[in-house]
Design a protein around this motif. Structure first.
Motif, short mmCIF file in Angstrom:
data_model
loop_
_atom_site.label_atom_id
_atom_site.label_comp_id
_atom_site.label_asym_id
_atom_site.label_seq_id
_atom_site.Cartn_x
_atom_site.Cartn_y
_atom_site.Cartn_z
N SER A 1 -27.35 40.65 -23.52
CA SER A 1 -27.02 39.67 -24.56
C SER A 1 -27.81 38.41 -24.25
CB SER A 1 -25.53 39.35 -24.57
OG SER A 1 -24.79 40.44 -25.02
N VAL A 2 -28.82 38.13 -25.05
CA VAL A 2 -29.66 36.96 -24.80
C VAL A 2 -29.36 35.88 -25.83
CG1 VAL A 2 -31.49 38.18 -23.57
CG2 VAL A 2 -31.57 38.05 -26.05
N LEU A 3 -29.49 34.64 -25.39
CA LEU A 3 -29.13 33.48 -26.20
C LEU A 3 -30.36 32.61 -26.39
CD1 LEU A 3 -26.60 31.95 -27.36
CD2 LEU A 3 -26.49 30.77 -25.18
N PHE A 4 -30.67 32.30 -27.67
CA PHE A 4 -31.81 31.46 -28.01
C PHE A 4 -31.37 30.28 -28.85
CE2 PHE A 4 -33.72 35.66 -27.48
CZ PHE A 4 -34.82 35.38 -26.67
N ASP A 5 -32.08 29.17 -28.71
CA ASP A 5 -31.89 28.01 -29.55
C ASP A 5 -33.14 27.88 -30.42
OD1 ASP A 5 -31.55 25.56 -30.74
OD2 ASP A 5 -31.33 24.42 -28.89
N PHE A 6 -33.01 28.23 -31.70
CA PHE A 6 -34.11 28.12 -32.64
C PHE A 6 -34.04 26.83 -33.44
CE2 PHE A 6 -33.97 32.78 -32.07
CZ PHE A 6 -35.30 33.01 -31.78
N ALA A 7 -33.11 25.96 -33.08
CA ALA A 7 -32.91 24.67 -33.75
C ALA A 7 -32.80 24.85 -35.26
CB ALA A 7 -34.02 23.69 -33.37
N LYS A 8 -33.60 24.14 -36.02
CA LYS A 8 -33.48 24.16 -37.49
C LYS A 8 -33.96 25.46 -38.11
CE LYS A 8 -33.60 19.20 -37.92
NZ LYS A 8 -34.26 18.02 -38.46
N ASN A 9 -34.62 26.31 -37.34
CA ASN A 9 -35.11 27.58 -37.88
C ASN A 9 -34.10 28.72 -37.73
OD1 ASN A 9 -37.70 26.72 -38.73
ND2 ASN A 9 -38.36 26.67 -36.61
N ILE A 10 -32.89 28.42 -37.26
CA ILE A 10 -31.94 29.48 -36.92
C ILE A 10 -31.65 30.42 -38.09
CG2 ILE A 10 -29.93 27.99 -37.31
CD1 ILE A 10 -28.53 29.59 -35.06
N GLU A 11 -31.42 29.88 -39.27
CA GLU A 11 -31.06 30.73 -40.40
C GLU A 11 -32.23 31.65 -40.78
OE1 GLU A 11 -29.24 30.38 -44.90
OE2 GLU A 11 -29.02 28.70 -43.53
N GLU A 12 -33.41 31.10 -40.83
CA GLU A 12 -34.60 31.89 -41.17
C GLU A 12 -34.84 32.99 -40.14
OE1 GLU A 12 -39.43 31.17 -41.31
OE2 GLU A 12 -38.10 29.48 -41.72
N VAL A 13 -34.77 32.64 -38.86
CA VAL A 13 -35.04 33.60 -37.79
C VAL A 13 -33.99 34.71 -37.78
CG1 VAL A 13 -35.23 33.92 -35.30
CG2 VAL A 13 -36.25 31.92 -36.36
N GLN A 14 -32.72 34.34 -37.87
CA GLN A 14 -31.67 35.36 -37.84
C GLN A 14 -31.77 36.32 -39.01
OE1 GLN A 14 -28.10 33.10 -35.48
NE2 GLN A 14 -27.54 34.50 -37.07
N GLN A 15 -32.11 35.83 -40.18
CA GLN A 15 -32.27 36.71 -41.34
C GLN A 15 -33.43 37.68 -41.12
OE1 GLN A 15 -32.63 34.20 -44.80
NE2 GLN A 15 -30.48 33.61 -44.74
N LEU A 16 -34.55 37.18 -40.61
CA LEU A 16 -35.70 38.04 -40.35
C LEU A 16 -35.38 39.10 -39.31
CD1 LEU A 16 -38.58 35.41 -40.37
CD2 LEU A 16 -38.28 37.31 -41.98
N ILE A 17 -34.73 38.69 -38.22
CA ILE A 17 -34.39 39.65 -37.17
C ILE A 17 -33.42 40.70 -37.70
CG2 ILE A 17 -33.20 39.95 -34.95
CD1 ILE A 17 -34.35 37.19 -34.14
N TYR A 18 -32.43 40.27 -38.44
CA TYR A 18 -31.44 41.21 -38.99
C TYR A 18 -32.11 42.21 -39.93
CZ TYR A 18 -27.07 42.95 -40.92
OH TYR A 18 -26.03 43.76 -41.29
N ASN A 19 -32.95 41.71 -40.83
CA ASN A 19 -33.64 42.60 -41.78
C ASN A 19 -34.58 43.57 -41.06
OD1 ASN A 19 -32.42 41.70 -44.13
ND2 ASN A 19 -33.90 40.06 -44.42
N LYS A 20 -35.31 43.09 -40.07
CA LYS A 20 -36.22 43.96 -39.32
C LYS A 20 -35.43 45.00 -38.52
CE LYS A 20 -40.14 40.81 -39.00
NZ LYS A 20 -41.37 41.58 -39.16
N THR A 21 -34.26 44.61 -38.02
CA THR A 21 -33.40 45.56 -37.31
C THR A 21 -32.93 46.66 -38.26
OG1 THR A 21 -32.68 43.85 -35.76
CG2 THR A 21 -31.29 45.80 -35.93
N LEU A 22 -32.47 46.27 -39.46
CA LEU A 22 -32.04 47.26 -40.46
C LEU A 22 -33.18 48.21 -40.83
CD1 LEU A 22 -29.91 45.17 -42.99
CD2 LEU A 22 -29.10 46.91 -41.39
N ASN A 23 -34.36 47.66 -41.05
CA ASN A 23 -35.52 48.48 -41.44
C ASN A 23 -35.93 49.45 -40.34
OD1 ASN A 23 -35.67 47.28 -43.94
ND2 ASN A 23 -37.15 45.74 -43.29
N ASN A 24 -35.74 49.08 -39.08
CA ASN A 24 -36.12 49.94 -37.97
C ASN A 24 -35.03 50.95 -37.60
OD1 ASN A 24 -38.88 49.32 -36.50
ND2 ASN A 24 -38.11 47.40 -37.37
N LYS A 25 -33.86 50.84 -38.18
CA LYS A 25 -32.78 51.80 -37.94
C LYS A 25 -32.87 52.99 -38.90
CE LYS A 25 -30.20 49.44 -34.89
NZ LYS A 25 -29.79 49.90 -33.59
N LYS A 26 -33.63 52.85 -39.97
CA LYS A 26 -33.71 53.88 -41.01
C LYS A 26 -34.60 55.02 -40.60
CE LYS A 26 -32.77 50.60 -44.64
NZ LYS A 26 -33.24 49.89 -45.78
#
Length: 133
Positions: A108-133
């Protein structure tokens, strides 16, 4: 020092192949890298590349992506900063990525993306979903 970390987390760049790299603060969590440090996180098509401490997270191994706020890590702050830490109330979100590494160990790793948090989390989540298919 806190202002420095926040400013560092604002940057993002893109390479010629369309991969986005974010400046962030690695706060901790990985068993091999216990100390926090400034890093660059690149979102590739099949994995997240963390430069500065040299490890990758394959999207297909990610089990959870979420954010935590100061309330969830308040106890640690009190321990580290004493009573002043308890009085320092700042609303700040961090990104937690849970995954299983090559040794079948949960990380479990913890990152501080500051103001980019929402953008980064959405991208990571979507890429995770796409790679699970």
């Amino acid at each position: 020092i806190v202002l420095n970390w926040i400013m560092f987390g604002n940057g993002k760049t893109q390479d010629g192949q369309g991969n986005t790299t974010y400046k962030a603060k690695y706060v901790g969590g990985h068993k091999m890298f216990p100390k926090s440090r400034n890093v660059e996180v690149t979102l590739l098509s099949e994995e997240i590349k963390v430069s500065g401490i040299d490890f990758n997270i394959t999207y297909s191994t990610i089990t959870n992506v979420e954010n935590v706020d100061e309330k969830k890590i308040e106890l640690k702050r009190i321990v580290l900063l004493g009573i002043a830490g308890a009085l320092w109330k700042k609303k700040h979100l961090y990104t937690v990525i849970d995954y299983v590494d090559e040794l079948d160990q949960k990380q479990s790793v913890l990152f501080d993306f500051a103001k980019n948090i929402e953008e980064v989390q959405q991208l990571i989540y979507n890429k995770t979903l796409n790679n699970k298919k």
